[in-house]
Enzyme design. Structure first.
Site, PDB file in Angstrom:
ATOM      1  N   LYS A  44     -13.286 -14.873   5.103  1.00 25.04           N
ATOM      2  CA  LYS A  44     -12.871 -13.941   4.045  1.00 25.04           C
ATOM      3  C   LYS A  44     -13.989 -13.903   3.018  1.00 25.04           C
ATOM      4  CE  LYS A  44      -9.146 -11.467   3.379  1.00 25.04           C
ATOM      5  NZ  LYS A  44      -8.295 -10.916   4.429  1.00 25.04           N
TER       6      LYS A  44
HETATM    7  P1  NAD Z   1      -5.068  -2.066  -1.644  1.00 21.07           P
HETATM    8  O1  NAD Z   1      -6.105  -2.468  -2.617  1.00 21.07           O
HETATM    9  O2  NAD Z   1      -5.266  -0.833  -0.837  1.00 21.07           O
HETATM   10  O3  NAD Z   1      -3.641  -1.972  -2.349  1.00 21.07           O
HETATM   11  C1  NAD Z   1      -3.090  -3.007  -3.098  1.00 21.07           C
HETATM   12  C2  NAD Z   1      -1.895  -2.447  -3.840  1.00 21.07           C
HETATM   13  O4  NAD Z   1      -1.229  -3.513  -4.530  1.00 21.07           O
HETATM   14  C3  NAD Z   1      -2.277  -1.439  -4.921  1.00 21.07           C
HETATM   15  O5  NAD Z   1      -1.286  -0.434  -4.961  1.00 21.07           O
HETATM   16  C4  NAD Z   1      -2.242  -2.270  -6.192  1.00 21.07           C
HETATM   17  O6  NAD Z   1      -2.040  -1.488  -7.363  1.00 21.07           O
HETATM   18  C5  NAD Z   1      -1.076  -3.157  -5.889  1.00 21.07           C
HETATM   19  N1  NAD Z   1      -1.006  -4.378  -6.693  1.00 21.07           N
HETATM   20  C6  NAD Z   1      -2.006  -5.203  -7.055  1.00 21.07           C
HETATM   21  N2  NAD Z   1      -1.522  -6.220  -7.806  1.00 21.07           N
HETATM   22  C7  NAD Z   1      -0.182  -6.014  -7.885  1.00 21.07           C
HETATM   23  C8  NAD Z   1       0.868  -6.718  -8.515  1.00 21.07           C
HETATM   24  N3  NAD Z   1       0.647  -7.833  -9.202  1.00 21.07           N
HETATM   25  N4  NAD Z   1       2.135  -6.221  -8.387  1.00 21.07           N
HETATM   26  C9  NAD Z   1       2.384  -5.103  -7.697  1.00 21.07           C
HETATM   27  N5  NAD Z   1       1.422  -4.397  -7.080  1.00 21.07           N
HETATM   28  C10 NAD Z   1       0.150  -4.851  -7.177  1.00 21.07           C
HETATM   29  O7  NAD Z   1      -4.890  -3.358  -0.680  1.00 21.07           O
HETATM   30  P2  NAD Z   1      -4.298  -3.407   0.784  1.00 21.07           P
HETATM   31  O8  NAD Z   1      -5.423  -3.305   1.752  1.00 21.07           O
HETATM   32  O9  NAD Z   1      -3.134  -2.462   0.890  1.00 21.07           O
HETATM   33  O10 NAD Z   1      -3.776  -4.915   0.863  1.00 21.07           O
HETATM   34  C11 NAD Z   1      -2.485  -5.292   0.409  1.00 21.07           C
HETATM   35  C12 NAD Z   1      -2.133  -6.668   0.958  1.00 21.07           C
HETATM   36  O11 NAD Z   1      -2.169  -6.634   2.381  1.00 21.07           O
HETATM   37  C13 NAD Z   1      -3.089  -7.800   0.551  1.00 21.07           C
HETATM   38  O12 NAD Z   1      -2.361  -8.998   0.421  1.00 21.07           O
HETATM   39  C14 NAD Z   1      -4.027  -7.888   1.738  1.00 21.07           C
HETATM   40  O13 NAD Z   1      -4.648  -9.160   1.830  1.00 21.07           O
HETATM   41  C15 NAD Z   1      -3.046  -7.637   2.860  1.00 21.07           C
HETATM   42  N6  NAD Z   1      -3.661  -7.184   4.109  1.00 21.07           N
HETATM   43  C16 NAD Z   1      -4.394  -6.053   4.151  1.00 21.07           C
HETATM   44  C17 NAD Z   1      -4.936  -5.623   5.359  1.00 21.07           C
HETATM   45  C18 NAD Z   1      -5.690  -4.340   5.476  1.00 21.07           C
HETATM   46  O14 NAD Z   1      -5.966  -3.930   6.614  1.00 21.07           O
HETATM   47  N7  NAD Z   1      -6.020  -3.649   4.406  1.00 21.07           N
HETATM   48  C19 NAD Z   1      -4.742  -6.391   6.521  1.00 21.07           C
HETATM   49  C20 NAD Z   1      -3.976  -7.553   6.444  1.00 21.07           C
HETATM   50  C21 NAD Z   1      -3.432  -7.928   5.239  1.00 21.07           C
END
Ligand code: NAD
Length: 421
Positions: A108
């Site tokens: 990561k």
């Molecule tokens: P992103 O940046 O596209 O979206 C994150 C969202 O969470 C945004 O809407 C943001 O405003 C919101 N957010 C941030 N802090 C917050 C809080 N305290 N309370 C409520 N909302 C909050 O990120 P993403 O890619 O959608 O990732 C989201 C989660 O999924 C993370 O934990 C990430 O590690 C996990 N994840 C993502 C992927 C991927 O392919 N993008 C894969 C596996 C896991």
């Protein structure tokens, strides 16, 4: 013990690991080798800002285990990023890849920065300089990057371009999650959310629960949360009664128009001022009564203080590490009421399709979207089946079953390779 990773998220990953190490009776002399990252890189990332000043950001990359093949993992740009958080996410990636049967160890990366406070050109300079600093430590057969919170397809294109410019030829296989125009795969952007929806459908089927008109709450409305909300609403006919993002939480008992919310975010940057729902206190979102709860934002949001108040039938952990070890104890007690789809299974769709993207980039041989989605569902089906079987056979919670399968595979690889020299 004092170490550079001291951080609540890393502690949480270690506590989980320790629990599974006890369950699997992993020999004591292997435990630290499995838990602590193999390599961690911290870099200074100086960036010229639009006003001419220079700011220096802290950047990290953690490669957790090298036993399984190259390492693989996303890059997070966020205002809470620490090397400990990055190390925890790298450890979870190792178990996640092993559970899905992918030939990777976990990695990561992250930069301590609030990307929303940067202009587009500042973000580009930060992304390129971060990649430049990482070039000596990564490679298509060493460590492959991808997106995570705060990064997107555009950032991946800048990463790929910077790496390629240094080598003098295009190296699309250095990153996944890049646009299709530069060698990305169809279906990567939607993959994590799509996988979350597939697994919710499988869980509902097992529980003999109808999803049509059932209710869902989604925390986090980014790449993963918005795609998951769309699939639940438009593919399954569910009512999305609550959503949230960094700006706050919003509730509508009649169901939120997900497309309107997405349009609002596209135009305004976040959900603030969204007129299709009532603002509610952010802390109340996760305890709303609903059929499916999807935390899809940050880690540690379900904790000892609210785990007893959660009122859902299926908890689909789209985020990494949304549930603390304290909360898990409560959820273990409530296993008959709440069906947990643990994070390393629930959000694995992202890394599975990243693996497909890497394979396509290495071979310069591309698949269509139907092939990508079919293969994704096949891998998820296998992992889901394995977790459910293991949980039933050993009478253990789903998280323990998922971790047991992942950790066991890494242990086996470590043992087979032996200790060098
Ligand atoms: P992103 O940046 O596209 O979206 C994150 C969202 O969470 C945004 O809407 C943001 O405003 C919101 N957010 C941030 N802090 C917050 C809080 N305290 N309370 C409520 N909302 C909050 O990120 P993403 O890619 O959608 O990732 C989201 C989660 O999924 C993370 O934990 C990430 O590690 C996990 N994840 C993502 C992927 C991927 O392919 N993008 C894969 C596996 C896991």
């Amino acid at each position: 013990m004092q170490h550079i990773y001291a951080d609540p998220t890393f502690q949480m990953a270690c506590d989980q690991f320790w629990m599974i190490a006890e369950h699997l009776q992993i020999p004591m002399n292997m435990r630290d080798r499995l838990m602590y990252p193999k390599r961690s890189i911290a870099v200074a990332v100086p960036v010229r800002m639009d006003d001419g000043s220079v700011r220096c950001f802290q950047g990290y990359r953690v490669q957790h285990t090298l036993a399984m093949g190259p390492t693989k993992g996303g890059t997070r740009f966020g205002p809470t990023v620490t090397i400990g958080e990055v190390a925890a996410l790298a450890m979870w990636m190792s178990w996640k890849c092993a559970l899905a049967g992918l030939p990777y160890g976990g990695a990561k990366g992250g930069v301590y920065v609030d990307p929303r406070k940067l202009s587009g050109s500042e973000l580009e300079r930060l992304s390129r300089r971060y990649m430049q600093e990482m070039i000596p430590f990564i490679g298509p057969h060493t460590d492959i990057m991808g997106p995570d919170m705060g990064t997107n397809e555009q950032v991946m294109a800048w990463f790929m371009d910077t790496y390629s410019a240094n080598l003098g030829h295009a190296v699309p296989e250095i990153v996944t999650g890049k646009p299709v125009s530069v060698g990305g795969t169809y279906g990567r952007r939607e993959s994590t959310g799509r996988g979350v929806v597939y697994l919710i459908e499988r869980a509902a089927h097992l529980l003999k629960m109808k999803l049509g008109n059932a209710t869902a709450v989604v925390q986090g409305f980014g790449n993963v949360g918005a795609v998951a909300a769309q699939g639940l609403a438009y593919k399954n006919g569910m009512k999305i009664i609550g959503i949230s993002d960094i700006s706050g939480a919003y509730y509508n008992e009649h169901g939120i128009d997900v497309r309107a919310a997405e349009k609002h975010v596209r135009q305004r940057g976040d959900l603030a001022g969204f007129s299709g729902a009532e603002p509610i206190p952010a802390d109340d979102l996760l305890t709303l009564r609903c059929d499916v709860l999807v935390p899809a934002a940050v880690s540690g949001v379900i904790h000892g203080g609210n785990a007893g108040k959660i009122q859902c039938r299926i908890l689909a952990e789209a985020a990494n590490g949304p549930t603390t070890v304290d909360a898990d104890k409560v959820l273990f007690e409530r296993w008959k009421e709440i069906f947990v789809i643990p994070d390393i299974l629930c959000n694995a769709g992202g890394v599975i399709v990243s693996y497909f993207e890497w394979v396509q980039s290495l071979q310069s041989f591309f698949w269509n979207e139907t092939e990508v989605v079919d293969r994704l569902f096949r891998v998820l089906e296998q992992s889901f089946g394995a977790v459910i079987r293991r949980a039933r056979e050993e009478k253990i919670p789903h998280r323990l079953a998922a971790l047991a399968i992942g950790v066991e595979r890494v242990v086996k690889a470590r043992q087979d390779r032996g200790l060098f020299p």
